[in-house]
Design an enzyme around this catalytic site. Structure first.
Site, PDB file in Angstrom:
ATOM      1  N   GLU A 123       0.798  -1.231   0.000  1.00  0.00           N
ATOM      2  CA  GLU A 123       0.000   0.000   0.000  1.00  0.00           C
ATOM      3  C   GLU A 123       0.833   1.285   0.000  1.00  0.00           C
ATOM      4  OE1 GLU A 123      -3.714   0.092   2.241  1.00  0.00           O
ATOM      5  OE2 GLU A 123      -3.320  -1.915   2.994  1.00  0.00           O
ATOM      6  N   ASP A 176      -8.413   3.963   4.224  1.00  0.00           N
ATOM      7  CA  ASP A 176      -8.852   2.746   4.881  1.00  0.00           C
ATOM      8  C   ASP A 176      -9.327   1.753   3.819  1.00  0.00           C
ATOM      9  OD1 ASP A 176      -9.939   2.036   7.935  1.00  0.00           O
ATOM     10  OD2 ASP A 176     -11.038   0.993   6.338  1.00  0.00           O
ATOM     11  N   LYS A 178     -11.870   0.199   3.795  1.00  0.00           N
ATOM     12  CA  LYS A 178     -13.321   0.314   3.586  1.00  0.00           C
ATOM     13  C   LYS A 178     -13.693   1.379   2.537  1.00  0.00           C
ATOM     14  CE  LYS A 178     -14.583   0.648   8.112  1.00  0.00           C
ATOM     15  NZ  LYS A 178     -13.893  -0.050   9.185  1.00  0.00           N
ATOM     16  N   TYR A 195     -12.553   2.055  20.804  1.00  0.00           N
ATOM     17  CA  TYR A 195     -12.273   1.220  21.965  1.00  0.00           C
ATOM     18  C   TYR A 195     -13.455   0.273  22.148  1.00  0.00           C
ATOM     19  CZ  TYR A 195     -10.326  -0.491  26.232  1.00  0.00           C
ATOM     20  OH  TYR A 195      -9.760  -1.315  27.165  1.00  0.00           O
ATOM     21  N   TYR A 205      -7.537  -4.129  16.050  1.00  0.00           N
ATOM     22  CA  TYR A 205      -6.088  -4.323  15.904  1.00  0.00           C
ATOM     23  C   TYR A 205      -5.397  -3.450  16.936  1.00  0.00           C
ATOM     24  CZ  TYR A 205      -7.882  -6.164  11.578  1.00  0.00           C
ATOM     25  OH  TYR A 205      -8.609  -6.884  10.668  1.00  0.00           O
ATOM     26  N   HIS A 208      -3.927   3.385  16.239  1.00  0.00           N
ATOM     27  CA  HIS A 208      -4.300   4.040  14.977  1.00  0.00           C
ATOM     28  C   HIS A 208      -5.543   4.897  15.179  1.00  0.00           C
ATOM     29  CE1 HIS A 208      -6.535   0.245  15.158  1.00  0.00           C
ATOM     30  NE2 HIS A 208      -7.507   0.923  14.581  1.00  0.00           N
ATOM     31  N   HIS A 244      -8.987   6.950  13.243  1.00  0.00           N
ATOM     32  CA  HIS A 244      -9.910   6.937  12.101  1.00  0.00           C
ATOM     33  C   HIS A 244     -10.223   8.384  11.709  1.00  0.00           C
ATOM     34  CE1 HIS A 244     -10.986   2.592  12.741  1.00  0.00           C
ATOM     35  NE2 HIS A 244     -10.450   2.903  13.911  1.00  0.00           N
TER      36      HIS A 244
END
Ligand code: M7G
Length: 317
Positions: free
Chosen positions: A162, A182, A184, A246, A250, A254, A256
């Site tokens: 990536e 992402d 997604k 939370y 993973y 990280h 979002h």
């Protein structure tokens, strides 16, 4: 903060492929359907458990939004119409768009583990209120013994996969991170923008590990992540959600970054913590996320649900 040493990676891995990346597919040849494990007609998604080459696979199919730049192609004589109703001036049709306009999004996880099959299956959900004691006695030991492989994260950080998708990188080993689309997001619809910011540091598992020592890292991600998105996609901070899950799936820290118009899965009050609020809470009290009870949702096939159940958590209700 506790260190997560390099050698722990192997123990935690549940991906028996190690560093060998499975090949890129050009069709679904060889896929045998086992079961449709999830379906959502509102989001127009379906998730299939399949077998391929004797190993489990997960295939997520999602109908994509219309591309407004292509309306001319939709309303052309390349689109065949089949009439389904006609009454006076009113007509309904099934429209068969040209194949190039008909793509749907497919995410393939292969080989998939039992944990992936659980993660993507429809199932009952339960709320857990995790005190610091429950975190140390129940959650943490489970994370240390079993979790998803993070090979994909290391591949991104080491530029093995990536690399061509990276939107921004700050290489600083303490405060740096990589920002990229992402899995997604199809990278087409800016209103559905979904980027993930992955930190270079290896010793932050989740929100629970944060304290005032983490502030330079958190502030850096917030400021530089927003700047990079403004520059590349012309989306201002006032149109972005920046948050932490939370529990995450993973446990390599990280963030979002999603467009405010996107109804992102996992943006509910039982999972998302806005980065701006996280920074302010820690500024007020360094140990905020170590001392607080944190609420999250588990699904009935998840290891965390099973572990909490074994510990009698749900019997107190
Ligand atoms: P999370 O909060 O740990 O778990 O977020 P979630 O998947 O339950 O939300 C991890 C994020 O990383 C998610 O938004 C995933 O869609 C994204 N993600 C997962 N994988 C395996 C990849 C990947 O291989 N590449 C990219 N670019 N994103 C991924």
């Amino acid at each position: 903060m506790e260190a997560a040493p390099e050698k722990k990676r192997k123990i935690e891995s549940d991906n028996d492929q190690g560093d060998i990346a499975p090949p890129v597919l050009c069709s679904f040849k060889g896929f045998d359907i086992e079961k449709v494990i999830a379906e959502n007609s509102r989001n127009k998604t379906t998730t299939i458990h399949a077998k391929m080459g004797g190993k489990d696979a997960i295939v997520l199919l999602e109908k994509t939004p219309f591309d407004l730049d292509h309306v001319k192609k939709y309303l052309s004589d390349d689109t065949a119409l089949k009439n389904t109703l006609k009454n006076d001036i009113y007509g309904t049709y099934e429209a068969f768009l040209p194949p190039t306009e008909n793509a749907i999004k497919a995410v393939v996880i292969h080989p998939a583990t039992e944990k992936h099959i659980q993660k993507y299956s429809d199932q009952e959900r339960y709320i857990i209120r995790e005190t610091p004691e429950l975190y140390s006695n129940v959650t943490l030991p489970l994370l240390q013994s079993r979790q998803f492989s993070m090979q994909w994260v290391y591949n991104i950080l080491e530029k093995k996969q990536e690399a061509d998708r990276i939107v921004f990188e700050d290489p600083d080993p303490e405060t740096g991170f990589i920002l990229l689309p992402d899995m997604k997001w199809d990278r087409k619809d800016k209103n559905a923008l979904y980027l993930v910011g992955i930190v270079h540091k290896h010793d932050v598992r989740s929100l629970r590990d944060l304290d005032d020592m983490s502030l330079p890292l958190l502030r850096n991600i917030l400021i530089k992540g927003r700047e990079a998105i403004k520059e590349k996609y012309n989306i201002p901070a006032s149109r972005l959600h920046v948050y932490i899950h939370y529990q995450p799936s993973y446990y390599h820290f990280h963030m979002h970054f999603t467009h405010i118009k996107l109804e992102a899965p996992g943006f509910g009050a039982d999972r998302a913590h806005l980065l701006t609020d996280v920074i302010e809470n820690i500024e007020m009290m360094s140990e905020y996320y170590k001392k607080r009870t944190l609420t999250f949702v588990v699904r009935e096939q998840e290891d965390l649900y099973i572990k909490y159940k074994e510990n009698g958590y749900f019997e107190k209700e």
